[in-house]
Motif scaffolding. Structure first.
Motif, mmCIF file in Angstrom:
data_model
loop_
_atom_site.group_PDB
_atom_site.id
_atom_site.type_symbol
_atom_site.label_atom_id
_atom_site.label_comp_id
_atom_site.label_asym_id
_atom_site.label_seq_id
_atom_site.Cartn_x
_atom_site.Cartn_y
_atom_site.Cartn_z
ATOM 1 N N ALA A 49 0.836 -1.209 0.000
ATOM 2 C CA ALA A 49 0.000 0.000 0.000
ATOM 3 C C ALA A 49 0.870 1.257 0.000
ATOM 4 C CB ALA A 49 -0.932 0.004 1.200
ATOM 5 N N ILE A 50 1.953 1.239 0.790
ATOM 6 C CA ILE A 50 2.877 2.370 0.821
ATOM 7 C C ILE A 50 3.519 2.553 -0.562
ATOM 8 C CG2 ILE A 50 5.034 3.245 1.824
ATOM 9 C CD1 ILE A 50 2.844 3.307 3.883
ATOM 10 N N ARG A 51 3.972 1.446 -1.144
ATOM 11 C CA ARG A 51 4.579 1.510 -2.485
ATOM 12 C C ARG A 51 3.579 2.054 -3.510
ATOM 13 N NH1 ARG A 51 9.207 -1.413 -4.002
ATOM 14 N NH2 ARG A 51 10.178 -2.505 -2.265
ATOM 15 N N GLY A 52 2.339 1.599 -3.438
ATOM 16 C CA GLY A 52 1.311 2.071 -4.358
ATOM 17 C C GLY A 52 1.081 3.565 -4.254
ATOM 18 N N LYS A 53 1.047 4.083 -3.012
ATOM 19 C CA LYS A 53 0.861 5.525 -2.825
ATOM 20 C C LYS A 53 2.024 6.301 -3.426
ATOM 21 C CE LYS A 53 -2.109 5.886 1.161
ATOM 22 N NZ LYS A 53 -2.554 6.995 1.967
ATOM 23 N N LEU A 54 3.251 5.807 -3.187
ATOM 24 C CA LEU A 54 4.414 6.508 -3.715
ATOM 25 C C LEU A 54 4.456 6.439 -5.243
ATOM 26 C CD1 LEU A 54 7.100 5.498 -1.080
ATOM 27 C CD2 LEU A 54 5.926 7.675 -1.309
ATOM 28 N N HIS A 55 4.114 5.299 -5.806
ATOM 29 C CA HIS A 55 4.073 5.181 -7.273
ATOM 30 C C HIS A 55 3.050 6.145 -7.852
ATOM 31 C CE1 HIS A 55 6.173 1.122 -8.187
ATOM 32 N NE2 HIS A 55 6.835 1.831 -7.293
ATOM 33 N N SER A 56 1.896 6.275 -7.199
ATOM 34 C CA SER A 56 0.863 7.179 -7.715
ATOM 35 C C SER A 56 1.295 8.644 -7.640
ATOM 36 C CB SER A 56 -0.451 6.976 -6.970
ATOM 37 O OG SER A 56 -0.348 7.449 -5.639
#
Length: 102
Positions: A49-56
């Motif tokens: 979830a953290i990675r997804g937020k940063l990618h977005s």
């Protein structure tokens, strides 16, 4: 403000000071192992979830991820430049975003 509300407010602000209070003793500081944990708490977001937020947000690729001192320490690129991030594990908010000097 009504008279009743004023009386309650004044009463709340004028509680007597306890007799055993020592002005020379510092207030206790909250110190907990949670603040220095080596793994996220049970309420923290999971790493995907953290990675997804940063990618977005445009941080790609993420090159290094560590959990130190109660925060995610993440190294990533943003616009081709290396960045060093600190991310809150519970909310996923970026606390610090600095150029990566390593």
């Amino acid at each position: 403000m009504s008279f009743f509300a004023t009386v309650l407010l004044v009463n709340a602000l004028t509680f007597p000071i306890p007799a055993d209070l020592n002005a020379n003793t510092p207030a206790p500081i909250y110190d907990s192992p949670d603040l220095y944990g080596d793994e996220p708490s049970v309420i923290a977001l999971d790493l995907p979830a953290i990675r997804g937020k940063l990618h977005s947000l445009g941080f790609r690729p993420i090159t290094e991820v560590r959990f130190i001192g109660g925060r995610w320490k993440i190294k990533a690129r943003y616009g081709g430049k290396k960045r060093a991030l600190e991310v809150d594990p519970d909310s996923g908010l970026i606390i610090s975003d600095r150029p990566d000097r390593s």
